[in-house]
Scaffold this motif. Structure first.
Motif, PDB file in Angstrom:
ATOM      1  N   SER A   3       1.330  -3.241  -3.135  1.00  0.00           N
ATOM      2  CA  SER A   3       1.139  -4.528  -3.805  1.00  0.00           C
ATOM      3  C   SER A   3       0.365  -5.498  -2.916  1.00  0.00           C
ATOM      4  O   SER A   3       0.518  -6.712  -3.038  1.00  0.00           O
ATOM      5  CB  SER A   3       2.511  -5.126  -4.163  1.00  0.00           C
ATOM      6  N   ASN A   4      -0.447  -4.942  -2.007  1.00  0.00           N
ATOM      7  CA  ASN A   4      -1.230  -5.789  -1.102  1.00  0.00           C
ATOM      8  C   ASN A   4      -2.173  -6.677  -1.903  1.00  0.00           C
ATOM      9  O   ASN A   4      -3.109  -6.186  -2.536  1.00  0.00           O
ATOM     10  CB  ASN A   4      -2.031  -4.892  -0.151  1.00  0.00           C
ATOM     11  N   PRO A   5      -1.979  -7.998  -1.887  1.00  0.00           N
ATOM     12  CA  PRO A   5      -2.796  -8.883  -2.721  1.00  0.00           C
ATOM     13  C   PRO A   5      -4.231  -9.015  -2.230  1.00  0.00           C
ATOM     14  O   PRO A   5      -5.095  -9.515  -2.970  1.00  0.00           O
ATOM     15  CB  PRO A   5      -2.065 -10.226  -2.621  1.00  0.00           C
ATOM     16  N   ARG A   6      -4.514  -8.590  -1.014  1.00  0.00           N
ATOM     17  CA  ARG A   6      -5.867  -8.690  -0.481  1.00  0.00           C
ATOM     18  C   ARG A   6      -6.771  -7.564  -0.971  1.00  0.00           C
ATOM     19  O   ARG A   6      -7.983  -7.611  -0.748  1.00  0.00           O
ATOM     20  CB  ARG A   6      -5.829  -8.696   1.055  1.00  0.00           C
TER      21      ARG A   6
ATOM     22  N   GLY B  74       2.359  -6.004   1.937  1.00  0.00           N
ATOM     23  CA  GLY B  74       2.430  -5.364   0.631  1.00  0.00           C
ATOM     24  C   GLY B  74       1.940  -3.934   0.619  1.00  0.00           C
ATOM     25  O   GLY B  74       2.222  -3.193  -0.326  1.00  0.00           O
TER      26      GLY B  74
ATOM     27  N   ASP C 107      -5.804  -8.661   6.781  1.00  0.00           N
ATOM     28  CA  ASP C 107      -4.681  -9.594   6.876  1.00  0.00           C
ATOM     29  C   ASP C 107      -4.587 -10.069   8.333  1.00  0.00           C
ATOM     30  O   ASP C 107      -4.181  -9.315   9.209  1.00  0.00           O
ATOM     31  CB  ASP C 107      -3.389  -8.888   6.468  1.00  0.00           C
TER      32      ASP C 107
END
Length: 367
Positions: free
Chosen positions: A73-76, A92, A313
């Motif tokens: 679920s890494n938003p980047r 994430g 990140d």
């Protein structure tokens, strides 16, 4: 520990990496073995038949699954399609553990029993007819590099990678992913040439390089290797009747391997274990980020249509695993604030700190 075996073609690199894997298994260590050589022979060296080795799933063929799982679920990361071989983990992201079960291992790994001890084996996969003339080998090993970037390992856990022959592995940043690199060299001018190349290329990247002298026949061979490799020479290995029997398809129990060769393999394990104390997770992540930016600027941005620098990140660095029962099924990296983040898993918690900038260099290659 993450361990690479490198050397020129025909040096005995794959044979020695397979012996080391067997040695670790005999010592009941947790092992993931990876065949990342353009010539896929590690499976056969570990006792698989030709048909069994050919049936191993290819990591490259499962790259979409690998990307989708590691993205988490890494938003980047806007989509798995924008991930390339150098994409680093962030808050994430899912991380891989040596001993866990996960969809990547389920699809891409097979468990071998070596004298009754389990070892996970993964392979990049050979060139196929559709690859000939249109693809380079780096497109195959990209899946390995992506997995290594997302892999968390601790003491008494070993990831052993049989790399492609020669200095070709420097065409990607994967050579910086290891705690120690074992370079297999014969006692000849050609045999030592790859060592000189590797030593020069690795100098600026903090690569721990140890030389294994192979096919040694006497004191003159040892003296030659000592003169050429100096203190980098770790052990020497000579003829093995046990290996010859294996190559004939008549393997004996591993406990019957010659005592001198068992001692040499233990020296390799001791060197790998010693490298654990030298780990620098900040530098490890800096290098990961550096190679990602280089590849993004060289080809990744154009290929994906995205600015891949946005995937980084700035508050994330992989760090040492600390045992903690969490009840969470996946190893998921979580943001812990501007200066640190936390990675949690069913049996582990991961502390993450902020990276520093640094100037590093190699030549990026597309995945």
């Amino acid at each position: 520990m993450k361990i690479a075996f490198v050397g020129k073609g025909g040096s005995g690199k794959t044979t020695l990496s397979s012996l080391f894997i067997r040695h670790l298994a005999a010592n009941e260590a947790s092992v993931v073995a990876v065949d990342a050589d353009i010539n896929q022979h590690l499976g056969a060296a570990l006792g698989l038949s030709e048909d069994e080795a050919a049936a191993l799933p290819a990591l490259g063929a499962h790259l979409p699954l690998i990307k989708d799982y590691l993205r988490g679920s890494n938003p980047r990361i806007a989509s798995a399609d924008t991930m390339i071989k150098t994409t680093p983990p962030g808050a994430g992201s899912r991380l891989l553990r040596v001993t866990e079960d996960n969809p990547v291992y389920a699809a891409c790994a097979r468990t071998l029993l070596l004298d009754g001890e389990p070892v996970r084996l993964m392979a990049t996969g050979p060139f196929t007819e559709s690859d000939l003339g249109v693809a380079c080998y780096h497109s195959k090993v990209g899946a390995v590099e992506l997995c290594l970037n997302h892999l968390v390992d601790g003491p008494d856990e070993y990831v052993v990678v049989d790399m492609t022959a020669g200095s070709d592995s420097f065409a990607s940043g994967m050579f910086t992913r290891f705690d120690v690199t074992f370079l297999v060299a014969e006692p000849t001018r050609k045999g030592i040439s790859v060592y000189r190349q590797y030593k020069e290329y690795a100098r600026d990247f903090g690569v721990t390089l140890k030389v294994i002298g192979n096919k040694v026949q006497g004191p003159e061979d040892i003296e030659f290797l000592q003169d050429e490799a100096g203190e980098d020479l770790l052990v020497t290995v000579g003829h093995s009747d046990w290996v010859r029997s294996l190559e004939k398809g008549r393997p004996a129990a591993f406990e019957l391997l010659e005592a001198t060769n068992r001692l040499a393999l233990q020296a390799l394990q001791d060197a790998a274990d010693d490298s654990y104390a030298q780990r620098d997770w900040v530098r490890y992540t800096e290098q990961m980020v550096h190679f990602h930016l280089r590849n993004a600027e060289s080809w990744g941005n154009a290929k994906t249509g995205a600015d891949l620098a946005d995937q980084i990140d700035p508050g994330f660095v992989l760090q040492e695993t600390v045992a903690q029962e969490t009840g969470i099924g996946d190893t998921v990296a979580q943001d812990g604030g501007a200066q640190d983040a936390v990675t949690q898993d069913a049996g582990a918690q991961e502390t993450l700190v902020s990276p520093r900038s640094d100037s590093l260099r190699p030549t990026p290659q597309p995945a």
